[in-house]
Design a protein around this motif. Structure first.
Motif, mmCIF file in Angstrom:
data_model
loop_
_atom_site.group_PDB
_atom_site.id
_atom_site.type_symbol
_atom_site.label_atom_id
_atom_site.label_comp_id
_atom_site.label_asym_id
_atom_site.label_seq_id
_atom_site.Cartn_x
_atom_site.Cartn_y
_atom_site.Cartn_z
ATOM 1 N N LEU A 136 3.110 -44.351 16.692
ATOM 2 C CA LEU A 136 3.341 -43.519 15.389
ATOM 3 C C LEU A 136 2.547 -44.283 14.304
ATOM 4 N N ASP A 137 2.692 -45.481 14.435
ATOM 5 C CA ASP A 137 2.002 -46.294 13.388
ATOM 6 C C ASP A 137 0.484 -46.165 13.332
ATOM 7 N N ALA A 138 0.056 -46.227 14.669
ATOM 8 C CA ALA A 138 -1.615 -46.017 14.898
ATOM 9 C C ALA A 138 -1.903 -44.758 14.323
ATOM 10 N N GLN A 175 15.010 -44.560 3.589
ATOM 11 C CA GLN A 175 15.666 -44.271 4.512
ATOM 12 C C GLN A 175 15.523 -42.768 5.223
ATOM 13 N N ASP A 176 14.918 -41.845 4.375
ATOM 14 C CA ASP A 176 14.447 -40.703 4.691
ATOM 15 C C ASP A 176 13.284 -40.879 5.587
ATOM 16 N N SER A 177 12.343 -41.695 5.005
ATOM 17 C CA SER A 177 11.259 -41.860 5.836
ATOM 18 C C SER A 177 11.396 -42.406 7.239
ATOM 19 N N MET A 178 12.060 -43.535 7.154
ATOM 20 C CA MET A 178 12.585 -44.026 8.567
ATOM 21 C C MET A 178 13.204 -42.941 9.329
ATOM 22 N N SER A 179 13.840 -42.021 8.953
ATOM 23 C CA SER A 179 14.411 -41.029 9.816
ATOM 24 C C SER A 179 13.333 -40.055 10.082
ATOM 25 N N LEU A 180 12.479 -39.686 9.247
ATOM 26 C CA LEU A 180 11.498 -38.802 10.060
ATOM 27 C C LEU A 180 10.682 -39.558 10.938
ATOM 28 N N ARG A 190 4.193 -41.345 -2.222
ATOM 29 C CA ARG A 190 4.943 -41.270 -3.426
ATOM 30 C C ARG A 190 5.768 -42.627 -3.562
ATOM 31 N N ARG A 191 6.441 -43.109 -2.562
ATOM 32 C CA ARG A 191 7.529 -44.052 -2.482
ATOM 33 C C ARG A 191 6.799 -45.420 -3.063
ATOM 34 N N VAL A 192 5.850 -45.605 -2.656
ATOM 35 C CA VAL A 192 5.195 -46.923 -2.816
ATOM 36 C C VAL A 192 4.616 -46.696 -4.214
ATOM 37 N N ALA A 193 4.041 -45.697 -4.747
ATOM 38 C CA ALA A 193 3.646 -45.516 -6.054
ATOM 39 C C ALA A 193 4.751 -45.687 -6.849
ATOM 40 N N VAL A 194 5.793 -45.448 -6.648
ATOM 41 C CA VAL A 194 7.065 -45.483 -7.612
ATOM 42 C C VAL A 194 7.401 -47.056 -7.571
ATOM 43 N N VAL A 195 7.446 -47.596 -6.232
ATOM 44 C CA VAL A 195 7.944 -48.923 -6.141
ATOM 45 C C VAL A 195 6.930 -49.959 -7.027
ATOM 46 N N LEU A 196 5.423 -49.605 -6.985
ATOM 47 C CA LEU A 196 4.462 -50.126 -7.704
ATOM 48 C C LEU A 196 4.869 -50.102 -9.153
ATOM 49 N N LEU A 220 3.224 -35.361 10.249
ATOM 50 C CA LEU A 220 2.275 -36.688 9.861
ATOM 51 C C LEU A 220 2.099 -36.624 8.418
ATOM 52 N N ARG A 221 1.660 -35.477 7.868
ATOM 53 C CA ARG A 221 1.360 -35.328 6.579
ATOM 54 C C ARG A 221 2.371 -35.604 5.565
ATOM 55 N N HIS A 222 3.776 -34.834 6.019
ATOM 56 C CA HIS A 222 5.058 -35.087 5.349
ATOM 57 C C HIS A 222 5.517 -36.558 5.222
ATOM 58 N N ILE A 223 5.394 -37.433 6.270
ATOM 59 C CA ILE A 223 5.402 -38.826 6.133
ATOM 60 C C ILE A 223 4.694 -39.668 5.520
ATOM 61 N N ILE A 224 3.500 -39.245 5.374
ATOM 62 C CA ILE A 224 2.352 -40.001 4.638
ATOM 63 C C ILE A 224 2.647 -39.770 3.065
#
Length: 123
Positions: free
Chosen positions: A107-109, A87-92, A14-20, A5-9
């Motif tokens: 998993l979302d919960a 894609q990596d996130s979705m795979s994880l 990081r991905r969202v920070a780069v997108v923003l 879970l930690r790895h996914i989060i």
């Protein structure tokens, strides 16, 4: 399981920070491209999630916006990274669900609960 879970989060954070950051850079340096990205993103999100309103700004890189940004001389490489990270996130997430017997909503919960726990420790 907690490590997964930690790895996914961490990856998603990081991905969202780069997108923003990319969004802010495009708004400053190429407002027309930022508008196109926002409009494409909104249309794609409305198609994917018709029951909810899209974000007022781009918080992810999905759908046709990827193609537009990949072709951009300054933003293309970042768009490529973001697409691979997504894609990596979705795979994880798929691996986690398979390995631990969860459904995607479960998993979302779990992810939301872990994010909330992290926010509590920050405050």
């Amino acid at each position: 399981m907690h490590e997964d879970l930690r790895h996914i989060i961490d990856l998603d954070t990081r991905r969202v920070a780069v997108v923003l950051e990319l969004w802010q850079t495009m708004k400053r340096d190429d407002p027309e491209l930022a508008r196109i990205w926002r409009d494409l993103n909104e249309a794609d999100l409305l198609a994917l999630f018709p029951h909810r309103s899209p974000q007022p700004f781009s918080v992810d890189l999905v759908g046709s916006a990827i193609d537009v940004l990949l072709a951009h001389p300054r933003c293309g490489y970042v768009a490529g990274w973001l697409d691979r990270w997504r894609q990596d996130s979705m795979s994880l997430k798929e691996d986690f669900c398979r390995d631990h017997g969860y459904m995607p909503r479960e998993l979302d919960a779990l992810l939301n609960a872990e994010r909330a726990r992290r926010m509590e420790t920050i405050v």
